[in-house]
Design a protein around this motif. Structure first.
Motif, PDB file in Angstrom:
ATOM      1  N   TRP A  30       6.470   4.892   0.476  1.00 27.11           N
ATOM      2  CA  TRP A  30       5.540   5.665   0.722  1.00 27.11           C
ATOM      3  C   TRP A  30       4.072   4.920   0.913  1.00 27.11           C
ATOM      4  CZ3 TRP A  30       5.503  10.371   2.226  1.00 27.11           C
ATOM      5  CH2 TRP A  30       6.406  11.353   2.201  1.00 27.11           C
ATOM      6  N   GLY A  31       3.902   4.235  -0.127  1.00 26.62           N
ATOM      7  CA  GLY A  31       2.636   3.329  -0.019  1.00 26.62           C
ATOM      8  C   GLY A  31       2.515   2.826   1.440  1.00 26.62           C
ATOM      9  N   PHE A  32       3.338   1.943   1.715  1.00 23.32           N
ATOM     10  CA  PHE A  32       3.421   1.316   3.275  1.00 23.32           C
ATOM     11  C   PHE A  32       3.257   2.215   4.363  1.00 23.32           C
ATOM     12  CE2 PHE A  32       6.288  -0.237   6.686  1.00 23.32           C
ATOM     13  CZ  PHE A  32       5.340  -1.266   7.171  1.00 23.32           C
TER      14      PHE A  32
ATOM     15  N   ILE B  42       1.794   5.450   4.130  1.00 23.93           N
ATOM     16  CA  ILE B  42       0.449   6.088   4.271  1.00 23.93           C
ATOM     17  C   ILE B  42      -0.261   4.849   4.473  1.00 23.93           C
ATOM     18  CG2 ILE B  42      -1.314   7.149   2.911  1.00 23.93           C
ATOM     19  CD1 ILE B  42       1.155   8.344   1.120  1.00 23.93           C
ATOM     20  N   GLY B  43      -0.345   3.693   3.960  1.00 20.47           N
ATOM     21  CA  GLY B  43      -1.155   2.695   4.188  1.00 20.47           C
ATOM     22  C   GLY B  43      -1.191   2.179   5.606  1.00 20.47           C
ATOM     23  N   SER B  44      -0.151   2.246   6.235  1.00 24.14           N
ATOM     24  CA  SER B  44       0.026   1.747   7.578  1.00 24.14           C
ATOM     25  C   SER B  44      -0.357   2.765   8.668  1.00 24.14           C
ATOM     26  CB  SER B  44       1.555   1.391   8.056  1.00 24.14           C
ATOM     27  OG  SER B  44       2.038   0.444   7.212  1.00 24.14           O
ATOM     28  N   VAL B  45      -0.322   3.951   8.369  1.00 20.06           N
ATOM     29  CA  VAL B  45      -0.827   5.074   9.270  1.00 20.06           C
ATOM     30  C   VAL B  45      -2.302   4.880   9.076  1.00 20.06           C
ATOM     31  CG1 VAL B  45      -0.968   7.419   9.716  1.00 20.06           C
ATOM     32  CG2 VAL B  45       1.195   6.198   9.425  1.00 20.06           C
ATOM     33  N   LEU B  46      -2.813   5.076   7.962  1.00 27.97           N
ATOM     34  CA  LEU B  46      -4.325   5.075   7.697  1.00 27.97           C
ATOM     35  C   LEU B  46      -4.911   3.757   8.154  1.00 27.97           C
ATOM     36  CD1 LEU B  46      -6.447   6.319   6.250  1.00 27.97           C
ATOM     37  CD2 LEU B  46      -6.060   5.053   4.216  1.00 27.97           C
ATOM     38  N   GLY B  47      -4.265   2.664   8.023  1.00 30.65           N
ATOM     39  CA  GLY B  47      -4.934   1.264   8.553  1.00 30.65           C
ATOM     40  C   GLY B  47      -4.836   1.262  10.219  1.00 30.65           C
ATOM     41  N   LEU B  48      -4.109   1.795  10.851  1.00 34.60           N
ATOM     42  CA  LEU B  48      -3.789   1.921  12.255  1.00 34.60           C
ATOM     43  C   LEU B  48      -4.965   2.800  12.730  1.00 34.60           C
ATOM     44  CD1 LEU B  48      -0.087   1.849  12.978  1.00 34.60           C
ATOM     45  CD2 LEU B  48      -1.817   0.142  13.573  1.00 34.60           C
TER      46      LEU B  48
ATOM     47  N   VAL C 237      -0.489   1.548  -1.181  1.00 34.29           N
ATOM     48  CA  VAL C 237      -1.310   1.860  -0.141  1.00 34.29           C
ATOM     49  C   VAL C 237      -2.632   1.075  -0.103  1.00 34.29           C
ATOM     50  CG1 VAL C 237      -3.166   3.579   0.840  1.00 34.29           C
ATOM     51  CG2 VAL C 237      -0.885   4.436  -0.096  1.00 34.29           C
ATOM     52  N   THR C 238      -3.265   0.702  -1.226  1.00 29.05           N
ATOM     53  CA  THR C 238      -4.488  -0.027  -1.304  1.00 29.05           C
ATOM     54  C   THR C 238      -3.867  -1.523  -0.690  1.00 29.05           C
ATOM     55  OG1 THR C 238      -5.402   1.009  -3.081  1.00 29.05           O
ATOM     56  CG2 THR C 238      -6.363  -1.167  -2.687  1.00 29.05           C
ATOM     57  N   LEU C 239      -2.654  -2.034  -1.313  1.00 28.85           N
ATOM     58  CA  LEU C 239      -2.456  -3.475  -0.808  1.00 28.85           C
ATOM     59  C   LEU C 239      -2.148  -3.461   0.590  1.00 28.85           C
ATOM     60  CD1 LEU C 239      -2.952  -3.840  -3.848  1.00 28.85           C
ATOM     61  CD2 LEU C 239      -0.969  -5.547  -3.624  1.00 28.85           C
ATOM     62  N   ALA C 240      -1.205  -2.405   1.179  1.00 31.64           N
ATOM     63  CA  ALA C 240      -0.812  -2.442   2.379  1.00 31.64           C
ATOM     64  C   ALA C 240      -1.746  -2.161   3.313  1.00 31.64           C
ATOM     65  CB  ALA C 240       0.539  -1.453   2.438  1.00 31.64           C
ATOM     66  N   LEU C 241      -3.081  -1.379   3.319  1.00 30.48           N
ATOM     67  CA  LEU C 241      -3.721  -1.030   3.968  1.00 30.48           C
ATOM     68  C   LEU C 241      -4.668  -1.899   4.858  1.00 30.48           C
ATOM     69  CD1 LEU C 241      -5.744   1.309   5.210  1.00 30.48           C
ATOM     70  CD2 LEU C 241      -6.926   1.096   3.299  1.00 30.48           C
ATOM     71  N   PHE C 242      -5.106  -3.041   4.093  1.00 29.57           N
ATOM     72  CA  PHE C 242      -5.869  -4.248   4.684  1.00 29.57           C
ATOM     73  C   PHE C 242      -5.229  -4.991   5.550  1.00 29.57           C
ATOM     74  CE2 PHE C 242      -8.142  -2.550   0.759  1.00 29.57           C
ATOM     75  CZ  PHE C 242      -9.311  -2.070   1.454  1.00 29.57           C
ATOM     76  N   PRO C 243      -4.168  -5.566   5.348  1.00 32.38           N
ATOM     77  CA  PRO C 243      -3.469  -6.414   6.572  1.00 32.38           C
ATOM     78  C   PRO C 243      -2.975  -5.664   7.636  1.00 32.38           C
ATOM     79  CG  PRO C 243      -1.908  -6.117   4.502  1.00 32.38           C
ATOM     80  CD  PRO C 243      -3.323  -5.772   3.990  1.00 32.38           C
ATOM     81  N   VAL C 244      -2.885  -4.328   7.525  1.00 34.96           N
ATOM     82  CA  VAL C 244      -2.551  -3.619   8.638  1.00 34.96           C
ATOM     83  C   VAL C 244      -3.988  -3.490   9.487  1.00 34.96           C
ATOM     84  CG1 VAL C 244      -1.504  -1.574   9.958  1.00 34.96           C
ATOM     85  CG2 VAL C 244      -0.488  -2.579   7.939  1.00 34.96           C
ATOM     86  N   LEU C 245      -4.825  -2.853   8.781  1.00 36.49           N
ATOM     87  CA  LEU C 245      -6.251  -2.684   9.450  1.00 36.49           C
ATOM     88  C   LEU C 245      -6.814  -3.771  10.057  1.00 36.49           C
ATOM     89  CD1 LEU C 245      -8.602  -0.966   9.759  1.00 36.49           C
ATOM     90  CD2 LEU C 245      -9.323  -1.536   7.379  1.00 36.49           C
TER      91      LEU C 245
END
Length: 275
Positions: free
Chosen positions: A84-86, A88-94, A145-153
């Protein structure tokens, strides 16, 4: 059964070689581990033998999935929070990366916050998440979400900003809309870097879920590590580490398999054909 093509035979040989190399590496590692324990007579509470770890692994995996002593019981919660975190974080980052790449004013407004939050030690903000979201799965998802967001972003943003200007000018000369240029040029060009961020993001999401479990949770692999450490069950801790290593490998492999299907034109993805 039809004969295999040259490409299929080459792929099968590559897969066989990869699995043989992995098996040989694992066997060699266990042999060296056992020799180290025996040769130096290391106490089991410092470094357990491979046999003790395998026994703890079999015991944890052999328990009923509904038992709190079962690895499956805790792994299900950790994996759910990770995925779930991955997602949400990936979609938000993109979405954020696309907005920042398309509109410079958004990039100027958001980038200072991105840099500031990325520089914060995540262990320091994990207790805040526990306070805000509680001891259930929500705090773990938030940390993932917090940790997955930034590398994707950051990888996606770099990809969007690195598009060949000549291709954009060609699309502009054909009266392409902003959406058409993004969908037909920018997104495909940025795809290799986006997947580079996703490969990092899936690992960071798992780490985020574990960090939240170490800080405060009711179930999960991190909770089980703390419980086993409290009774000096080092073999059990090593068994959990093996489970987490396998889970991480499977998650990365899944993302790379998707990458090979989506970014099929990228030469770099060919290196992962046998992973």
């Amino acid at each position: 059964m039809p004969d295999l093509t040259l490409r299929q035979r080459k792929r099968l040989r590559g897969m066989a070689t990869a699995f043989a190399s992995l098996a040989a590496s694992i066997i060699l590692g266990f042999v060296l581990w056992e020799a180290l324990v025996v040769w130096y007579e290391i106490p089991s509470y410092v470094l357990p033998s491979p046999g003790a770890v395998m026994a703890a692994l079999a015991d944890g995996l052999g328990q009923s999935p509904t038992s709190r002593a079962s690895f499956w019981y805790h792994l299900a919660d950790t994996l759910t929070a990770t995925l779930w975190g991955f997602a949400i974080g990936s979609v938000l980052g993109l979405v954020l990366a696309a907005a920042m790449a398309e509109f410079s004013v958004i990039e100027r407004l958001l980038f200072p916050y991105v840099a500031a939050i990325q520089s914060l030690p995540k262990v320091a903000i994990a207790p805040l998440y526990v306070i805000w979201f509680g001891y259930q799965i929500h705090s773990k998802i938030a940390m993932a979400v917090t940790l997955a967001l930034f590398p994707v972003l950051l990888n996606a943003l770099q990809g969007f900003l690195s598009v060949d200007r000549d291709r954009l000018e060609l699309m502009a000369s054909l009266d392409a809309s902003r959406w058409q240029m993004f969908w037909l040029v920018k997104l495909p060009s940025a795809a290799p870097l986006i997947f580079a961020g996703l490969n990092l993001g899936i690992v960071y999401a798992l780490l985020g879920a574990l960090v939240a479990e170490f800080i405060g949770a009711q179930r999960g692999m991190g909770v089980m590590v703390l419980q086993l450490q409290s009774v000096n069950d080092t073999a059990g801790v090593f068994a959990i580490l093996i489970v987490l290593a396998v889970v991480g490998y499977v998650l990365i492999t899944a993302v790379r398999m998707i990458q090979r299907r989506v970014v099929f034109w990228s030469g770099g993805s060919a290196r992962n054909d046998y992973v």
